[in-house]
Design a protein around this motif. Structure first.
Motif, mmCIF file in Angstrom:
data_model
loop_
_atom_site.group_PDB
_atom_site.id
_atom_site.type_symbol
_atom_site.label_atom_id
_atom_site.label_comp_id
_atom_site.label_asym_id
_atom_site.label_seq_id
_atom_site.Cartn_x
_atom_site.Cartn_y
_atom_site.Cartn_z
ATOM 1 N N PRO A 4 0.836 -1.200 0.000
ATOM 2 C CA PRO A 4 0.000 0.000 0.000
ATOM 3 C C PRO A 4 0.869 1.247 0.000
ATOM 4 C CG PRO A 4 0.187 -0.860 2.212
ATOM 5 C CD PRO A 4 0.900 -1.845 1.302
ATOM 6 N N THR A 5 0.242 2.398 -0.063
ATOM 7 C CA THR A 5 0.921 3.663 0.212
ATOM 8 C C THR A 5 0.206 4.322 1.380
ATOM 9 O OG1 THR A 5 -0.392 5.144 -1.211
ATOM 10 C CG2 THR A 5 1.412 3.904 -2.255
ATOM 11 N N TYR A 6 0.894 5.240 2.031
ATOM 12 C CA TYR A 6 0.332 5.913 3.196
ATOM 13 C C TYR A 6 0.555 7.422 3.117
ATOM 14 C CZ TYR A 6 -0.296 1.582 5.898
ATOM 15 O OH TYR A 6 -0.705 0.346 6.342
ATOM 16 N N PHE A 7 -0.399 8.154 3.663
ATOM 17 C CA PHE A 7 -0.180 9.537 4.059
ATOM 18 C C PHE A 7 -0.322 9.565 5.568
ATOM 19 C CE2 PHE A 7 -2.076 13.630 5.364
ATOM 20 C CZ PHE A 7 -1.016 14.464 5.038
ATOM 21 N N LEU A 8 0.771 9.901 6.257
ATOM 22 C CA LEU A 8 0.792 9.895 7.712
ATOM 23 C C LEU A 8 0.814 11.304 8.262
ATOM 24 C CD1 LEU A 8 3.466 7.104 8.350
ATOM 25 C CD2 LEU A 8 0.968 6.852 8.237
ATOM 26 N N SER A 9 -0.111 11.592 9.160
ATOM 27 C CA SER A 9 -0.009 12.808 9.956
ATOM 28 C C SER A 9 1.054 12.549 11.013
ATOM 29 C CB SER A 9 -1.361 13.149 10.586
ATOM 30 O OG SER A 9 -2.248 13.681 9.613
ATOM 31 N N HIS A 10 2.147 13.316 10.979
ATOM 32 C CA HIS A 10 3.327 12.928 11.758
ATOM 33 C C HIS A 10 3.476 13.631 13.098
ATOM 34 C CE1 HIS A 10 5.576 16.105 9.149
ATOM 35 N NE2 HIS A 10 5.373 16.639 10.333
ATOM 36 N N GLY A 11 2.477 14.434 13.502
ATOM 37 C CA GLY A 11 2.585 15.074 14.803
ATOM 38 C C GLY A 11 3.559 16.222 14.794
ATOM 39 N N GLY A 12 3.941 16.682 15.973
ATOM 40 C CA GLY A 12 4.779 17.870 16.086
ATOM 41 C C GLY A 12 6.143 17.585 16.666
ATOM 42 N N GLY A 13 7.186 18.080 15.992
ATOM 43 C CA GLY A 13 8.541 17.994 16.513
ATOM 44 C C GLY A 13 8.962 16.581 16.869
ATOM 45 N N PRO A 14 9.776 16.432 17.916
ATOM 46 C CA PRO A 14 10.331 15.116 18.282
ATOM 47 C C PRO A 14 9.481 14.380 19.310
ATOM 48 C CG PRO A 14 11.406 16.813 19.568
ATOM 49 C CD PRO A 14 10.392 17.531 18.695
ATOM 50 N N TRP A 15 8.172 14.371 19.106
ATOM 51 C CA TRP A 15 7.267 13.840 20.134
ATOM 52 C C TRP A 15 7.551 12.400 20.565
ATOM 53 C CZ3 TRP A 15 4.262 9.601 19.196
ATOM 54 C CH2 TRP A 15 4.046 9.258 17.850
ATOM 55 N N PRO A 16 7.976 11.461 19.666
ATOM 56 C CA PRO A 16 8.183 10.089 20.146
ATOM 57 C C PRO A 16 9.288 9.971 21.189
ATOM 58 C CG PRO A 16 8.049 10.142 17.752
ATOM 59 C CD PRO A 16 8.219 11.552 18.216
ATOM 60 N N PHE A 17 10.137 10.992 21.265
ATOM 61 C CA PHE A 17 11.250 10.975 22.203
ATOM 62 C C PHE A 17 10.936 11.775 23.464
ATOM 63 C CE2 PHE A 17 12.647 10.513 17.845
ATOM 64 C CZ PHE A 17 13.393 9.355 17.905
ATOM 65 N N MET A 19 7.727 10.981 25.204
ATOM 66 C CA MET A 19 6.459 10.372 25.583
ATOM 67 C C MET A 19 6.166 10.496 27.080
ATOM 68 S SD MET A 19 4.796 9.475 22.925
ATOM 69 C CE MET A 19 3.582 8.231 23.367
ATOM 70 N N ASP A 20 7.218 10.615 27.907
ATOM 71 C CA ASP A 20 6.967 10.804 29.333
ATOM 72 C C ASP A 20 6.356 12.165 29.619
ATOM 73 O OD1 ASP A 20 9.331 12.007 28.491
ATOM 74 O OD2 ASP A 20 10.306 11.829 30.453
ATOM 75 N N GLY A 23 2.962 12.061 26.195
ATOM 76 C CA GLY A 23 2.347 10.809 25.776
ATOM 77 C C GLY A 23 0.833 10.847 25.761
ATOM 78 N N HIS A 24 0.236 11.577 26.702
ATOM 79 C CA HIS A 24 -1.224 11.650 26.738
ATOM 80 C C HIS A 24 -1.790 12.346 25.517
ATOM 81 C CE1 HIS A 24 0.181 15.488 28.316
ATOM 82 N NE2 HIS A 24 -1.024 15.993 28.190
ATOM 83 N N LEU A 25 -1.006 13.237 24.896
ATOM 84 C CA LEU A 25 -1.456 13.941 23.701
ATOM 85 C C LEU A 25 -1.289 13.103 22.440
ATOM 86 C CD1 LEU A 25 0.139 17.440 24.393
ATOM 87 C CD2 LEU A 25 -2.265 16.796 24.716
ATOM 88 N N TYR A 26 -0.374 12.147 22.472
ATOM 89 C CA TYR A 26 -0.004 11.400 21.273
ATOM 90 C C TYR A 26 -0.353 9.917 21.341
ATOM 91 C CZ TYR A 26 2.479 15.371 19.325
ATOM 92 O OH TYR A 26 2.780 16.591 18.773
ATOM 93 N N ALA A 27 -1.123 9.519 22.334
ATOM 94 C CA ALA A 27 -1.373 8.093 22.530
ATOM 95 C C ALA A 27 -2.013 7.447 21.310
ATOM 96 C CB ALA A 27 -2.253 7.880 23.766
ATOM 97 N N SER A 122 10.471 11.226 13.239
ATOM 98 C CA SER A 122 9.393 11.187 14.234
ATOM 99 C C SER A 122 8.253 10.276 13.781
ATOM 100 C CB SER A 122 8.865 12.593 14.506
ATOM 101 O OG SER A 122 9.793 13.341 15.249
ATOM 102 N N ALA A 123 7.977 10.285 12.485
ATOM 103 C CA ALA A 123 6.913 9.410 11.973
ATOM 104 C C ALA A 123 7.321 7.949 12.021
ATOM 105 C CB ALA A 123 6.560 9.806 10.542
ATOM 106 N N LEU A 124 8.594 7.658 11.778
ATOM 107 C CA LEU A 124 9.012 6.270 11.595
ATOM 108 C C LEU A 124 9.546 5.599 12.845
ATOM 109 C CD1 LEU A 124 10.554 6.463 8.050
ATOM 110 C CD2 LEU A 124 8.330 5.581 8.734
ATOM 111 N N TYR A 125 9.950 6.366 13.840
ATOM 112 C CA TYR A 125 10.446 5.726 15.057
ATOM 113 C C TYR A 125 9.409 4.803 15.683
ATOM 114 C CZ TYR A 125 12.185 5.017 19.769
ATOM 115 O OH TYR A 125 12.588 4.441 20.947
#
Length: 264
Positions: A4-17, A19-20, A23-27, A122-125
């Motif tokens: 398939p192909t994807y269009f991902l909404s990737h959030g803001g800045g370095p959010w996956p790093f 999460m503490d 995390g509640h905003l990006y769950a 940030s999208a792929l981590y």
């Protein structure tokens, strides 16, 4: 197997790093991204990421075998300026994509210095936390013509049968001056239009997306369209395929409607 192909909404800045802290905003976004490997069913040979955070006079392709990091954000904790996502590059794939685009009349250049920006790492981590899938980044082309990006996607469609996962990384709503309750009405109006459009038959869907500026609250949702244009490439590469919505929420950052899409 055709990926398939994807269009991902990737959030803001370095959010996956962070999460503490956030995390509640990006769950929900985090959970949707972590689910992608299950959805896809196989590990791709490589990823081609069309990133909203890179523009060139022509289409540009990252061609380093070991891309560095680009911390293209400000105001985040110090540790987010040292995070690493050490996925390998794929110079041969970059050269192949260059050839495919140029054979279709679109000038494309290789950049062996370009690193991963946060639209990529940030999208792929959350998707591939081991950073073990090679990545090539494709830039947007200045002028941000939706049809040029659609045509680029059409040219790249054969990659789907070669084990390459095509990902457009952007955001379905991107007005940083109203990235809170002030943007709620615009984000909900535009996102509803976008989801309804993506559910249309292919010919109608393409026609409406090429006229996206006529959508409700279009320029409130995207004062500048660089975060929407990766969708056009992902669409072009899977233009006849049905779309689904692997991620949607109505209260991102407390108020915003945002979505991701899968084609095929």
């Amino acid at each position: 197997m055709t990926l398939p192909t994807y269009f991902l909404s990737h959030g803001g800045g370095p959010w996956p790093f962070m999460m503490d802290q956030v995390g509640h905003l990006y769950a929900r976004l985090d959970a949707s991204l972590r689910d992608l490997p299950r959805q896809i069913g196989v590990t791709p040979k490589a990823l081609l990421v069309i990133t909203a955070h890179w523009e060139g006079r022509d289409f540009m392709l990252s061609s380093s075998p070991k891309p560095p990091m680009i911390y293209d954000y400000g105001g985040f904790p110090p540790h987010t300026y040292t995070v690493q996502y050490p996925a390998p590059g794929a110079p041969a794939l970059a050269a192949q994509v260059q050839h495919m685009l140029e054979a279709g009349g679109h000038r494309a250049l290789l950049d062996d210095q370009r690193g991963f920006d946060h639209g990529t790492f940030s999208a792929l981590y959350p998707v591939y936390p081991n950073a073990d899938v090679p990545i090539v980044q494709l830039s947007l082309k200045s002028g941000l013509d939706p049809r040029e990006h659609l045509e680029a996607g059409r040219l790249l469609a054969p990659l789907r049968d070669q084990g390459v996962l095509i990902i457009g990384s952007g955001l379905s709503y991107h007005n940083l001056r109203a990235f809170n309750a002030a943007g709620a009405a615009a984000s909900h109006a535009f996102d509803a239009w976008l989801r309804a459009t993506m559910a249309l038959p292919p010919e109608q869907r393409t026609a409406r997306l090429m006229q996206w500026e006529q959508a409700p609250a279009a320029r409130m949702a995207h004062p500048r369209e660089e975060h929407l244009l990766p969708l056009m490439v992902a669409l072009g590469a899977a233009e006849q395929d049905a779309a689904t919505v692997p991620y949607h929420e109505d209260a991102f950052m407390g108020a915003l409607a945002v979505s991701s899409f899968r084609l095929g």
